[in-house]
Design a protein around this motif. Structure first.
Motif, short mmCIF file in Angstrom:
data_model
loop_
_atom_site.label_atom_id
_atom_site.label_comp_id
_atom_site.label_asym_id
_atom_site.label_seq_id
_atom_site.Cartn_x
_atom_site.Cartn_y
_atom_site.Cartn_z
N LYS A 183 0.83 -1.21 0.00
CA LYS A 183 0.00 0.00 0.00
C LYS A 183 0.86 1.25 0.00
O LYS A 183 0.54 2.24 -0.67
CB LYS A 183 -0.94 -0.02 1.21
N GLY A 184 1.97 1.21 0.72
CA GLY A 184 2.89 2.35 0.71
C GLY A 184 3.51 2.57 -0.65
O GLY A 184 3.65 3.71 -1.12
N ALA A 185 3.87 1.47 -1.34
CA ALA A 185 4.43 1.58 -2.69
C ALA A 185 3.40 2.15 -3.65
O ALA A 185 3.73 2.96 -4.53
CB ALA A 185 4.89 0.20 -3.17
N LEU A 186 2.13 1.76 -3.48
CA LEU A 186 1.07 2.28 -4.34
C LEU A 186 0.89 3.79 -4.13
O LEU A 186 0.75 4.55 -5.10
CB LEU A 186 -0.24 1.55 -4.05
N LYS A 187 0.93 4.23 -2.87
CA LYS A 187 0.79 5.67 -2.58
C LYS A 187 1.95 6.46 -3.19
O LYS A 187 1.76 7.54 -3.76
CB LYS A 187 0.72 5.90 -1.08
N ARG A 188 3.17 5.91 -3.07
CA ARG A 188 4.33 6.60 -3.64
C ARG A 188 4.25 6.66 -5.15
O ARG A 188 4.59 7.68 -5.77
CB ARG A 188 5.63 5.90 -3.19
N TRP A 189 3.77 5.59 -5.76
CA TRP A 189 3.66 5.56 -7.22
C TRP A 189 2.60 6.54 -7.71
O TRP A 189 2.81 7.27 -8.67
CB TRP A 189 3.32 4.14 -7.67
N LEU A 190 1.45 6.57 -7.01
CA LEU A 190 0.39 7.51 -7.38
C LEU A 190 0.85 8.95 -7.18
O LEU A 190 0.54 9.84 -7.98
CB LEU A 190 -0.87 7.24 -6.56
N GLY A 191 1.61 9.18 -6.09
CA GLY A 191 2.14 10.52 -5.85
C GLY A 191 3.10 10.95 -6.94
O GLY A 191 3.07 12.10 -7.40
N LYS A 192 3.94 10.02 -7.40
CA LYS A 192 4.88 10.34 -8.47
C LYS A 192 4.14 10.63 -9.77
O LYS A 192 4.49 11.57 -10.50
CB LYS A 192 5.86 9.18 -8.67
N CYS A 193 3.11 9.86 -10.06
CA CYS A 193 2.31 10.08 -11.27
C CYS A 193 1.62 11.44 -11.22
O CYS A 193 1.54 12.15 -12.23
CB CYS A 193 1.28 8.96 -11.44
N THR A 194 1.12 11.81 -10.03
CA THR A 194 0.44 13.10 -9.87
C THR A 194 1.42 14.26 -10.08
O THR A 194 1.09 15.25 -10.74
CB THR A 194 -0.20 13.20 -8.46
N ASN A 195 2.62 14.12 -9.53
CA ASN A 195 3.64 15.15 -9.69
C ASN A 195 4.05 15.34 -11.15
O ASN A 195 4.21 16.46 -11.64
CB ASN A 195 4.87 14.84 -8.84
N LEU A 196 4.20 14.21 -11.85
CA LEU A 196 4.57 14.29 -13.27
C LEU A 196 3.46 14.95 -14.08
O LEU A 196 3.73 15.70 -15.02
CB LEU A 196 4.86 12.88 -13.81
N LYS A 197 2.22 14.68 -13.70
CA LYS A 197 1.09 15.27 -14.42
C LYS A 197 1.06 16.79 -14.23
O LYS A 197 0.80 17.54 -15.16
CB LYS A 197 -0.22 14.63 -13.92
N HIS A 198 1.32 17.24 -13.00
CA HIS A 198 1.31 18.69 -12.73
C HIS A 198 2.49 19.40 -13.41
O HIS A 198 2.40 20.56 -13.80
CB HIS A 198 1.33 18.93 -11.23
#
Length: 312
Positions: free
Chosen positions: A296-311
């Motif tokens: 679950k922690g890896a999923l949160k980090r991955w989603l956070g990275k995807c969100t940052n790249l999108k912004h």
């Protein structure tokens, strides 16, 4: 009985009829299959993306997810195509490939689950020696061994099954090619091969199951002697997830392959096979991943990275 040419296509009668109720069931199965593919693919992606998950336990989990993904691909596309297009024929080569793939993946999972139970035994009972007892070399050997034993079983079943002459209209009362269903069409005595296949199934199912039960018996004994309540809860939570998967997987597999022939029926085989090849692979990511804080922690980090790249 009339014998057909060995190159004749087989006809898969399928799992569903063209009724409103069966259409609803087909949609449910399709949604579960898609969820299974997405869940297992995401598990594989997270394990290979996050260096924190580069441990033997998660390597074994990624292999389990890969086997589950291939198991769905082996059965669902053919079933869906037959239902939607009405084309239910399948060539002997495609049928042989399904017969090979199904026990390869199913048998491989049996031994892989045994390897995962050993990993949990070492982690709980010998945590200080984990890196020695469960090193990368041993993990790789167990993974390759699981694939090899499953493939050997699949190859024997595919070659032996397709070597028999088949009768009548080649209609298989199933939604994919499976050795027991195909043997019902044989115009020869298959009793010797069925007995050999039964012995192989006993080895492929009961030997790993015996090793799993030994591992978890030792784990249970160790957990009961833990002084910390929090440690006991954590160990029980981890092991209960694994035992849930083992129970679902082995229960369906034993029901499919180890019942006496007189108790077998095509309808029961189809329903249990659907559960074994579609529903169980969908449950594995839920059981292993959503109950695992590291995943679950890896999923949160991955989603956070995807969100940052999108912004950006």
């Amino acid at each position: 009985m009339e014998k057909r040419n060995a190159t004749s296509d087989f006809i898969l009668l399928g799992l569903f009829q063209h009724t409103s109720f069966h259409l609803f069931l087909f949609i449910v199965v399709l949604i579960v299959a898609i969820a299974s593919l997405v869940g297992n693919a995401l598990t594989i992606l997270l394990i290979h993306w996050d260096h924190r998950l580069h441990t033997p336990m998660y390597l074994l989990l990624s292999q389990l997810s890969f086997m589950d993904t291939m198991l769905v691909f082996t059965t669902v596309p053919q079933m869906a195509s037959g239902f939607l297009t009405g084309k239910k024929s399948i060539s002997p080569a495609e049928c042989g490939l399904q017969i090979f793939a199904y026990p390869t993946l199913g048998g491989g999972e049996c031994f892989l689950l045994a390897a995962m139970s050993y990993d949990r035994y070492v982690a709980v009972c010998h945590p200080l020696r984990y890196n020695i007892l469960m090193n990368w070399q041993l993990c790789l050997r167990m993974t390759l061994g699981s694939w090899f034993l499953g493939a050997a079983d699949g190859l024997v079943q595919a070659v032996a099954t397709l070597s028999f002459p088949f009768c009548s209209a080649h209609e298989i009362d199933h939604f994919f090619c499976e050795a027991p269903s195909l043997l019902r069409l044989a115009c020869a005595d298959t009793s010797v091969f069925e007995n050999v296949m039964y012995i192989c199934c006993v080895i492929m199912l009961l030997v790993p199951l015996f090793l799993i039960l030994i591992s978890y018996s030792l784990i249970l004994a160790a957990v009961l002697h833990m002084p910390s309540t929090e440690a006991r809860k954590k160990a029980f939570a981890t092991c209960s997830s694994h035992l849930t998967v083992v129970g679902l997987f082995y229960g369906a597999a034993i029901f499919t392959y180890m019942r006496p022939k007189s108790y077998r029926s095509a309808n029961h085989d189809k329903v249990v096979s659907a559960f074994y090849t579609i529903f169980t692979p969908a449950l594995n990511p839920l059981i292993y991943s959503l109950r695992n804080n590291e995943v679950k922690g890896a999923l949160k980090r991955w989603l956070g990275k995807c969100t940052n790249l999108k912004h950006q």
